[in-house]
Design a protein around this motif. Structure first.
Motif, short mmCIF file in Angstrom:
data_model
loop_
_atom_site.label_atom_id
_atom_site.label_comp_id
_atom_site.label_asym_id
_atom_site.label_seq_id
_atom_site.Cartn_x
_atom_site.Cartn_y
_atom_site.Cartn_z
N ASP A 14 0.84 -1.19 0.00
CA ASP A 14 0.00 0.00 0.00
C ASP A 14 0.88 1.25 0.00
O ASP A 14 1.75 1.41 0.87
CB ASP A 14 -0.89 -0.03 1.24
CG ASP A 14 -1.99 1.01 1.19
OD1 ASP A 14 -1.77 2.09 0.62
OD2 ASP A 14 -3.09 0.74 1.70
N HIS A 74 -2.15 4.52 -4.35
CA HIS A 74 -1.76 3.44 -5.24
C HIS A 74 -1.36 2.22 -4.43
O HIS A 74 -1.08 2.31 -3.23
CB HIS A 74 -0.56 3.84 -6.12
CG HIS A 74 -0.90 4.76 -7.25
ND1 HIS A 74 -1.25 6.08 -7.06
CD2 HIS A 74 -0.93 4.54 -8.59
CE1 HIS A 74 -1.49 6.65 -8.24
NE2 HIS A 74 -1.30 5.73 -9.18
N VAL A 75 -1.32 1.08 -5.12
CA VAL A 75 -0.63 -0.09 -4.59
C VAL A 75 0.48 -0.44 -5.58
O VAL A 75 0.42 -0.06 -6.76
CB VAL A 75 -1.56 -1.30 -4.38
CG1 VAL A 75 -2.63 -0.99 -3.35
CG2 VAL A 75 -2.19 -1.76 -5.69
N ASP A 107 -2.80 -8.98 -0.29
CA ASP A 107 -2.43 -7.89 0.60
C ASP A 107 -1.66 -8.48 1.79
O ASP A 107 -1.34 -9.67 1.82
CB ASP A 107 -3.65 -7.09 1.03
CG ASP A 107 -4.61 -7.87 1.94
OD1 ASP A 107 -4.34 -9.05 2.24
OD2 ASP A 107 -5.62 -7.29 2.36
N LYS A 136 -5.76 2.76 -6.52
CA LYS A 136 -6.73 2.03 -5.68
C LYS A 136 -8.13 2.04 -6.27
O LYS A 136 -8.95 1.19 -5.92
CB LYS A 136 -6.74 2.61 -4.27
CG LYS A 136 -5.52 2.19 -3.47
CD LYS A 136 -5.64 2.65 -2.02
CE LYS A 136 -4.46 2.14 -1.20
NZ LYS A 136 -4.51 2.68 0.19
N LEU A 163 -8.44 -1.35 -7.68
CA LEU A 163 -8.13 -2.47 -6.79
C LEU A 163 -9.45 -3.09 -6.34
O LEU A 163 -10.19 -2.51 -5.54
CB LEU A 163 -7.32 -1.97 -5.59
CG LEU A 163 -6.77 -3.05 -4.66
CD1 LEU A 163 -5.74 -3.93 -5.36
CD2 LEU A 163 -6.16 -2.40 -3.41
#
Length: 422
Positions: free
Chosen positions: A168, A172-173, A197, A242, A245
């Protein structure tokens, strides 16, 4: 290597000497057509199937990625047919969706398989995304964007285990990992990546196909489904907003139709392969095969043993198609009202269809040569592509485990597990 490196395609039977990243395709310049009814979806699929059949054998011979055909396919509106009406989509029945895939697959099963994960991800977004994310991602699909996939991993112990993870970083990831069997990614506009995650939960991180660090290698060397481009995806710190996501794990945290939807599309591909194999067998028998020396007949198509075998294959294909339709109805009920009972009913119905479509695809594509004779094996006809496609595609979900699911449900009342393979 990066996503902009020029692609080098391997010749038939040849593996690339060095992995090469393939360039991304541009987004469509105009919005895709939006289909408005089940009848229109079937009509469009029929017309496209006629077009796709013309070059299917040659694409198989050369492993040519079907870029132009996919543009035609996705711009036709058939890639948005399960987008909900509430978001501007057609929301056709899964009976219709399965028949669309079967018709396309009878023409070219590689083209039938490529949208499988796209349509499955669309269904997952419906199940797990919030309203804002649905608006955003369904809007992309309706404009003609194609999802590929970066799901499976070559080195994991089991298919549902993943080593690809994301971290994370605010809005954004960042995703890092390596994927294989990435059907559709080569010619996609967006690539959903299954990544975990820090709690081990699986998300779809939907990256731009030309995102920095995302490399698609056209190294699929399977003897069947040759033009699916099901190669390798390398993910080197790929940034995904995200907004893209999707919490895919929620689709299996409770009973939903998501797994059955992924599976019914697989069954539809196999039904299409069986149709094509049987049709080519009949055509060859009528026009090229010779009767056996002891038959006293003038035409191979009058041989009573051949007639019996064709009758048997036709019967079993029709039975498989009937179960596919029944499965579509069960999936529709589970989508409309997802309970433990409706979802289990859908999973069982789809498993039944998967068993019969697998078996008839393999039998029809093998019996072709037994019935049509030695000349049907000549390379000029390329009829072995039906068996190669059937054998390759049906390995996705082994029917021995479908029998186990069916038997355990009938005998012990055990509901099928909740995952994308059930």
């Amino acid at each position: 290597m990066n996503a902009q490196t020029p692609v080098r395609l391997a010749a038939v039977g040849e593996a690339p000497s060095e992995p090469v990243g393939a360039p991304a395709l541009p987004r469509p310049t105009r919005p895709a057509h939006v289909i408005r009814s089940d009848a229109e979806a079937l009509d469009v699929a029929g017309h496209l199937a006629e077009e796709f059949a013309k070059g299917a054998s040659e694409r198989d011979r050369t492993r040519r990625p079907p870029a132009a055909e996919l543009d035609l396919f996705s711009q036709s509106g058939l890639w948005s047919i399960n987008v909900p009406k509430a978001y501007g989509g057609p929301e056709v029945s899964y009976v219709t969706l399965a028949e669309v895939i079967a018709r396309i697959s009878a023409a070219d099963p590689s083209l039938g398989q490529i949208p499988q994960n796209h349509l499955g991800v669309v269904a997952a977004i419906r199940t797990v995304s919030d309203h804002r994310q649905k608006q955003l991602l369904f809007g992309e699909v309706l404009r003609g964007a194609r999802f590929g996939n970066a799901f499976s991993e070559f080195g994991s112990k089991r298919a549902a285990e993943f080593e690809t993870r994301f971290t994370d970083e605010g809005d954004h990831v960042v995703v890092t990992g390596r994927k294989f069997y990435a059907t559709g990614a080569l010619l996609a506009h967006l690539v959903p990546i299954v990544a975990l995650d820090d709690e081990g939960r699986a998300f779809y991180a939907i990256a731009e196909r030309d995102a920095r660090g995302l490399t698609v290698i056209d190294d699929w060397s399977g003897f069947g489904q040759r033009s699916t481009g099901s190669g390798t995806v390398i993910l080197d710190q790929v940034r995904v907003p995200k907004t893209h996501l999707v919490p895919g794990y929620l689709g299996y945290a409770r009973p939903t139709a998501d797994g059955a939807i992924f599976q019914i599309i697989q069954a539809a591909v196999d039904a299409g392969i069986a149709r094509a194999a049987l049709a080519d067998t009949i055509a060859f028998l009528r026009t090229r095969s010779r009767p056996w020396v002891d038959s006293g007949l003038d035409r191979a198509s009058d041989d009573p043993y051949v007639v019996h075998a064709i009758g048997d294959l036709s019967l079993r294909l029709h039975a498989a198609e009937a179960l596919l339709e029944k499965a579509g109805l069960a999936v529709d009920r589970a989508v409309a009202d997802a309970t433990a009972e409706t979802v289990a009913d859908a999973q069982i119905a789809v498993a039944e269809a998967k068993v019969l479509t697998t078996e008839v695809a393999l039998d029809a594509s093998s019996k072709l040569f037994e019935l049509a004779g030695a000349r049907s094996t000549l390379a000029e006809h390329n009829l072995d592509r039906h068996w190669r496609n059937a054998r390759t595609h049906t390995l996705h979900d082994p029917v021995r485990w479908k029998y186990k699911i069916l038997g355990d449900y009938a005998l012990n009342g055990v509901k099928p597990p909740l995952h994308a393979w059930s």
